[in-house]
Design a protein around this motif. Sequence first.
Motif, PDB file in Angstrom:
ATOM      1  N   VAL A  36       0.841  -1.193   0.000  1.00 55.96           N
ATOM      2  CA  VAL A  36       0.000   0.000   0.000  1.00 55.96           C
ATOM      3  C   VAL A  36       0.878   1.246   0.000  1.00 55.96           C
ATOM      4  O   VAL A  36       1.891   1.288   0.706  1.00 55.96           O
ATOM      5  CB  VAL A  36      -0.915   0.038   1.248  1.00 55.96           C
ATOM      6  N   ILE A  37       0.482   2.232  -0.791  1.00 52.92           N
ATOM      7  CA  ILE A  37       1.081   3.565  -0.743  1.00 52.92           C
ATOM      8  C   ILE A  37      -0.051   4.563  -0.547  1.00 52.92           C
ATOM      9  O   ILE A  37      -1.094   4.461  -1.199  1.00 52.92           O
ATOM     10  CB  ILE A  37       1.842   3.915  -2.033  1.00 52.92           C
ATOM     11  N   SER A  57     -10.017   4.351   1.491  1.00 51.83           N
ATOM     12  CA  SER A  57      -9.840   2.914   1.710  1.00 51.83           C
ATOM     13  C   SER A  57     -11.185   2.208   1.810  1.00 51.83           C
ATOM     14  O   SER A  57     -11.366   1.123   1.246  1.00 51.83           O
ATOM     15  CB  SER A  57      -8.983   2.643   2.946  1.00 51.83           C
ATOM     16  N   GLN A  58     -12.142   2.821   2.485  1.00 50.93           N
ATOM     17  CA  GLN A  58     -13.473   2.229   2.598  1.00 50.93           C
ATOM     18  C   GLN A  58     -14.162   2.150   1.238  1.00 50.93           C
ATOM     19  O   GLN A  58     -14.794   1.147   0.906  1.00 50.93           O
ATOM     20  CB  GLN A  58     -14.334   3.039   3.575  1.00 50.93           C
ATOM     21  N   LYS A  59     -14.035   3.212   0.459  1.00 54.62           N
ATOM     22  CA  LYS A  59     -14.698   3.260  -0.845  1.00 54.62           C
ATOM     23  C   LYS A  59     -14.084   2.251  -1.819  1.00 54.62           C
ATOM     24  O   LYS A  59     -14.812   1.581  -2.561  1.00 54.62           O
ATOM     25  CB  LYS A  59     -14.610   4.671  -1.423  1.00 54.62           C
ATOM     26  N   LEU A  60     -12.762   2.125  -1.812  1.00 56.08           N
ATOM     27  CA  LEU A  60     -12.126   1.196  -2.741  1.00 56.08           C
ATOM     28  C   LEU A  60     -12.524  -0.250  -2.482  1.00 56.08           C
ATOM     29  O   LEU A  60     -12.789  -0.996  -3.425  1.00 56.08           O
ATOM     30  CB  LEU A  60     -10.603   1.338  -2.696  1.00 56.08           C
ATOM     31  N   LYS A  68      -7.487  -7.487  -6.314  1.00 52.35           N
ATOM     32  CA  LYS A  68      -6.246  -7.512  -5.548  1.00 52.35           C
ATOM     33  C   LYS A  68      -5.396  -6.270  -5.800  1.00 52.35           C
ATOM     34  O   LYS A  68      -4.323  -6.125  -5.233  1.00 52.35           O
ATOM     35  CB  LYS A  68      -5.438  -8.768  -5.869  1.00 52.35           C
ATOM     36  N   GLU A  69      -5.882  -5.388  -6.650  1.00 50.80           N
ATOM     37  CA  GLU A  69      -5.185  -4.126  -6.872  1.00 50.80           C
ATOM     38  C   GLU A  69      -6.199  -3.050  -7.216  1.00 50.80           C
ATOM     39  O   GLU A  69      -7.190  -3.302  -7.909  1.00 50.80           O
ATOM     40  CB  GLU A  69      -4.138  -4.248  -7.968  1.00 50.80           C
ATOM     41  N   CYS A  77      -6.236  13.324  -1.176  1.00 50.50           N
ATOM     42  CA  CYS A  77      -5.357  12.182  -0.953  1.00 50.50           C
ATOM     43  C   CYS A  77      -5.553  11.117  -2.021  1.00 50.50           C
ATOM     44  O   CYS A  77      -6.531  11.139  -2.765  1.00 50.50           O
ATOM     45  CB  CYS A  77      -5.609  11.563   0.415  1.00 50.50           C
ATOM     46  N   MET A  78      -4.598  10.190  -2.058  1.00 49.12           N
ATOM     47  CA  MET A  78      -4.712   9.043  -2.943  1.00 49.12           C
ATOM     48  C   MET A  78      -4.180   7.812  -2.229  1.00 49.12           C
ATOM     49  O   MET A  78      -3.376   7.901  -1.304  1.00 49.12           O
ATOM     50  CB  MET A  78      -3.951   9.254  -4.249  1.00 49.12           C
ATOM     51  N   LEU A  79      -4.646   6.654  -2.683  1.00 45.96           N
ATOM     52  CA  LEU A  79      -4.257   5.381  -2.093  1.00 45.96           C
ATOM     53  C   LEU A  79      -4.116   4.362  -3.206  1.00 45.96           C
ATOM     54  O   LEU A  79      -4.934   4.334  -4.120  1.00 45.96           O
ATOM     55  CB  LEU A  79      -5.326   4.943  -1.092  1.00 45.96           C
ATOM     56  N   VAL A  80      -3.078   3.549  -3.131  1.00 40.41           N
ATOM     57  CA  VAL A  80      -2.851   2.473  -4.087  1.00 40.41           C
ATOM     58  C   VAL A  80      -2.576   1.205  -3.298  1.00 40.41           C
ATOM     59  O   VAL A  80      -1.780   1.233  -2.360  1.00 40.41           O
ATOM     60  CB  VAL A  80      -1.633   2.774  -4.997  1.00 40.41           C
ATOM     61  N   TYR A  81      -3.246   0.119  -3.657  1.00 37.27           N
ATOM     62  CA  TYR A  81      -2.878  -1.170  -3.060  1.00 37.27           C
ATOM     63  C   TYR A  81      -2.805  -2.233  -4.142  1.00 37.27           C
ATOM     64  O   TYR A  81      -3.452  -2.131  -5.175  1.00 37.27           O
ATOM     65  CB  TYR A  81      -3.806  -1.589  -1.923  1.00 37.27           C
TER      66      TYR A  81
END
Length: 101
Positions: A36-37, A57-60, A68-69, A77-81
């Motif tokens: 995660v970034i 994170s909740q929305k994704l 899985k990605e 903000c942004m989030l990548v997993y």
Amino acid sequence: MYKNNLNTLLTSLPSKIDNYGFYNVSIGQNSYRVSVIVLCRGDVELQECHNCVYNVSQKLVQVCPNQKEASGGYDKCMLVYSNESITDTTSFSNLFYLREY
């Protein structure tokens, strides 16, 4: 097991973000590995950053329950997993640009 690792990371993210609005972490091995970034805009207060990351994170996981990605964010903000390397996001099949209401 992957889902458990993902949930563990996403739950702990807001409290781990540094004063610069950045955090990256990986847990697990092989097909259970989750990376995660998180990045917030530089002008966003830390508490706003925490809230934004939590919301993303909740929305994704809501819109990508079996992926899985994923990558997504709001204005602040942004989030990548991923279960793969997350330094190259051009290979992601699911990119979401979320809008706050």
